[in-house]
Design a protein around this motif. Structure first.
Motif, PDB file in Angstrom:
ATOM      1  N   UNK A   1       0.738  -1.270  -0.117  1.00 37.26           N
ATOM      2  CA  UNK A   1       0.098  -0.011  -0.106  1.00 37.26           C
ATOM      3  C   UNK A   1       0.945   1.167  -0.143  1.00 37.26           C
ATOM      4  N   UNK A   2       0.311   2.409  -0.567  1.00 38.31           N
ATOM      5  CA  UNK A   2       1.075   3.518  -0.651  1.00 38.31           C
ATOM      6  C   UNK A   2       1.564   4.359   0.789  1.00 38.31           C
ATOM      7  N   UNK A   3       3.108   4.345   1.048  1.00 44.03           N
ATOM      8  CA  UNK A   3       3.552   4.726   2.117  1.00 44.03           C
ATOM      9  C   UNK A   3       3.900   3.794   2.996  1.00 44.03           C
ATOM     10  N   UNK A   4       3.560   2.443   2.667  1.00 46.23           N
ATOM     11  CA  UNK A   4       4.035   1.383   3.531  1.00 46.23           C
ATOM     12  C   UNK A   4       5.558   0.919   3.400  1.00 46.23           C
ATOM     13  N   UNK A   5       6.016   0.456   4.498  1.00 46.24           N
ATOM     14  CA  UNK A   5       7.689  -0.026   4.263  1.00 46.24           C
ATOM     15  C   UNK A   5       7.496  -1.225   4.765  1.00 46.24           C
ATOM     16  N   UNK A   6       8.525  -2.073   4.340  1.00 39.82           N
ATOM     17  CA  UNK A   6       8.684  -3.470   4.859  1.00 39.82           C
ATOM     18  C   UNK A   6       8.933  -3.624   6.211  1.00 39.82           C
ATOM     19  N   UNK A   7       8.322  -4.572   6.957  1.00 42.76           N
ATOM     20  CA  UNK A   7       8.484  -4.808   8.548  1.00 42.76           C
ATOM     21  C   UNK A   7       9.892  -5.147   8.849  1.00 42.76           C
ATOM     22  N   UNK A   8      10.315  -4.803   9.811  1.00 39.61           N
ATOM     23  CA  UNK A   8      12.032  -5.104  10.273  1.00 39.61           C
ATOM     24  C   UNK A   8      11.562  -5.822  11.660  1.00 39.61           C
ATOM     25  N   UNK A   9      12.580  -6.557  11.734  1.00 36.34           N
ATOM     26  CA  UNK A   9      12.704  -7.635  13.042  1.00 36.34           C
ATOM     27  C   UNK A   9      13.260  -6.840  14.044  1.00 36.34           C
ATOM     28  N   UNK A  10      13.061  -7.158  15.334  1.00 38.28           N
ATOM     29  CA  UNK A  10      13.600  -6.186  16.357  1.00 38.28           C
ATOM     30  C   UNK A  10      15.022  -6.251  16.417  1.00 38.28           C
ATOM     31  N   UNK A  11      15.647  -7.327  16.084  1.00 32.16           N
ATOM     32  CA  UNK A  11      17.122  -7.315  15.962  1.00 32.16           C
ATOM     33  C   UNK A  11      17.537  -6.191  15.017  1.00 32.16           C
ATOM     34  N   UNK A  12      16.862  -6.035  13.783  1.00 32.44           N
ATOM     35  CA  UNK A  12      17.247  -5.096  12.944  1.00 32.44           C
ATOM     36  C   UNK A  12      17.188  -3.591  13.301  1.00 32.44           C
ATOM     37  N   UNK A  13      15.888  -3.515  13.944  1.00 29.97           N
ATOM     38  CA  UNK A  13      15.698  -2.198  14.612  1.00 29.97           C
ATOM     39  C   UNK A  13      16.797  -1.800  15.607  1.00 29.97           C
ATOM     40  N   UNK A  14      17.062  -2.726  16.469  1.00 29.36           N
ATOM     41  CA  UNK A  14      18.147  -2.462  17.371  1.00 29.36           C
ATOM     42  C   UNK A  14      19.555  -2.151  16.878  1.00 29.36           C
ATOM     43  N   UNK A  15      19.741  -2.815  15.916  1.00 30.54           N
ATOM     44  CA  UNK A  15      21.052  -2.791  15.084  1.00 30.54           C
ATOM     45  C   UNK A  15      21.102  -1.726  14.486  1.00 30.54           C
ATOM     46  N   UNK A  16      20.124  -0.988  13.864  1.00 30.32           N
ATOM     47  CA  UNK A  16      20.150   0.418  13.402  1.00 30.32           C
ATOM     48  C   UNK A  16      20.415   1.453  14.151  1.00 30.32           C
ATOM     49  N   UNK A  17      19.764   1.542  15.286  1.00 25.62           N
ATOM     50  CA  UNK A  17      19.825   2.539  16.430  1.00 25.62           C
ATOM     51  C   UNK A  17      21.022   2.300  17.462  1.00 25.62           C
ATOM     52  N   UNK A  18      21.224   1.245  17.560  1.00 24.50           N
ATOM     53  CA  UNK A  18      22.533   0.885  18.423  1.00 24.50           C
ATOM     54  C   UNK A  18      21.890   0.948  19.933  1.00 24.50           C
ATOM     55  N   UNK A  19      22.692   0.048  20.666  1.00 24.78           N
ATOM     56  CA  UNK A  19      22.357   0.211  22.051  1.00 24.78           C
ATOM     57  C   UNK A  19      23.776   0.997  22.839  1.00 24.78           C
ATOM     58  N   UNK A  20      23.343   2.095  23.776  1.00 23.55           N
ATOM     59  CA  UNK A  20      24.468   2.927  24.346  1.00 23.55           C
ATOM     60  C   UNK A  20      25.072   1.920  25.446  1.00 23.55           C
ATOM     61  N   UNK A  21      26.271   2.025  25.694  1.00 30.08           N
ATOM     62  CA  UNK A  21      27.200   1.032  26.555  1.00 30.08           C
ATOM     63  C   UNK A  21      28.243   1.786  27.023  1.00 30.08           C
ATOM     64  N   UNK A  22      28.492   1.695  28.378  1.00 33.43           N
ATOM     65  CA  UNK A  22      29.816   2.616  28.808  1.00 33.43           C
ATOM     66  C   UNK A  22      30.339   1.532  29.794  1.00 33.43           C
ATOM     67  N   UNK A  23      31.798   1.374  29.289  1.00 37.91           N
ATOM     68  CA  UNK A  23      32.703   0.466  30.311  1.00 37.91           C
ATOM     69  C   UNK A  23      33.955   0.956  30.232  1.00 37.91           C
ATOM     70  N   UNK A  24      34.856   0.606  31.000  1.00 34.36           N
ATOM     71  CA  UNK A  24      36.454   0.639  31.006  1.00 34.36           C
ATOM     72  C   UNK A  24      37.131  -0.304  30.635  1.00 34.36           C
ATOM     73  N   UNK A  25      37.963   0.208  29.688  1.00 32.89           N
ATOM     74  CA  UNK A  25      38.939  -0.806  29.228  1.00 32.89           C
ATOM     75  C   UNK A  25      40.397  -0.277  29.468  1.00 32.89           C
ATOM     76  N   UNK A  26      41.092  -1.072  30.370  1.00 33.46           N
ATOM     77  CA  UNK A  26      42.408  -0.638  30.668  1.00 33.46           C
ATOM     78  C   UNK A  26      42.662   0.705  31.319  1.00 33.46           C
ATOM     79  N   UNK A  27      41.429   0.936  31.830  1.00 33.31           N
ATOM     80  CA  UNK A  27      41.672   2.428  32.707  1.00 33.31           C
ATOM     81  C   UNK A  27      41.045   3.347  31.806  1.00 33.31           C
ATOM     82  N   UNK A  28      40.490   3.352  30.877  1.00 30.16           N
ATOM     83  CA  UNK A  28      40.141   4.228  29.547  1.00 30.16           C
ATOM     84  C   UNK A  28      38.583   4.248  29.758  1.00 30.16           C
ATOM     85  N   UNK A  29      37.813   4.913  29.935  1.00 32.58           N
ATOM     86  CA  UNK A  29      36.180   4.921  29.731  1.00 32.58           C
ATOM     87  C   UNK A  29      35.803   5.138  28.291  1.00 32.58           C
ATOM     88  N   UNK A  30      35.001   4.369  28.090  1.00 31.07           N
ATOM     89  CA  UNK A  30      34.456   4.396  26.659  1.00 31.07           C
ATOM     90  C   UNK A  30      32.972   4.261  26.563  1.00 31.07           C
TER      91      UNK A  30
END
Length: 203
Positions: free
Chosen positions: A34-63
């Protein structure tokens, strides 16, 4: 004899199977939305496109990173943080080449999802030396020639550091048992045990 025109006429009106297949292949099959409709995306694809914010320290440096939820800690360390000391061996958690320390505990990073390490402190082999001075384990591996090709060595050293911190190994037999998750395909096990024993005496 007169020719049987009825059969010839029937054959003329009934195409062969080859003709049906050929004509069918030429007919485009259009699937429209239908006009304006887009293919449905899986939950994994949605999360992958937006990214998940993560903070951790590696070898004393924060990321602070935005990560695909499917990314392993090993891939993030190697490909995004350029810490290539941790090696990708079997990628199934069996060889130990990717071992790192997470909050002081030894972990195979190829089976660890990076997004689950939010707030943790991670140490790779690059973070063991301090102020240009090798960690006692690193020096002991050199002193005892506890490596040949060296591919497993970063994981061996990180695992040994965790073993020493655990304080459960006292004898060579106990060291071998508690280091059994780290494989050395070159067979430098006697030298590895000797190096760990030396470092235990210095820790």
């Amino acid at each position: 004899m007169p020719q049987d025109t009825s059969r010839a006429t029937a054959r003329a009106h009934h195409p062969t199977r080859r003709e049906v297949v050929a004509s069918g292949a030429a007919v485009p099959i259009a699937l429209t939305l239908p006009p304006g409709a887009a293919p449905a995306r899986t939950a994994a694809e949605k999360a992958s496109s937006s990214g998940v914010p993560v903070k951790f320290t590696v070898n004393g440096t924060s990321h602070a990173l935005s990560l695909d939820p499917r990314s392993t800690l090993l891939d993030v360390l190697r490909e995004q943080l350029d810490l290539t000391g941790s090696k990708k061996g079997c990628d199934q958690g069996q060889c130990g080449a990717c071992t790192v320390l997470i909050d002081g505990r030894r972990v195979v990073s190829c089976l660890t999802l990076a997004v689950m390490q939010d707030g943790t402190s991670i140490t790779t082999v690059e973070g063991l030396a301090k102020d240009g001075t090798l960690h006692p384990l690193q020096q002991a591996f050199i002193d005892h020639d506890a490596f040949q090709c060296g591919y497993c060595t970063p994981g061996q050293i990180c695992s040994a550091a965790g073993l020493i911190a655990e304080g459960k190994a006292r004898t060579p037999e106990q060291i071998r048992e508690l280091m059994s998750g780290n494989i050395c395909r070159c067979g430098a096990y006697p030298n590895i045990v000797a190096a760990i024993q030396q470092a235990m005496g210095q820790s």
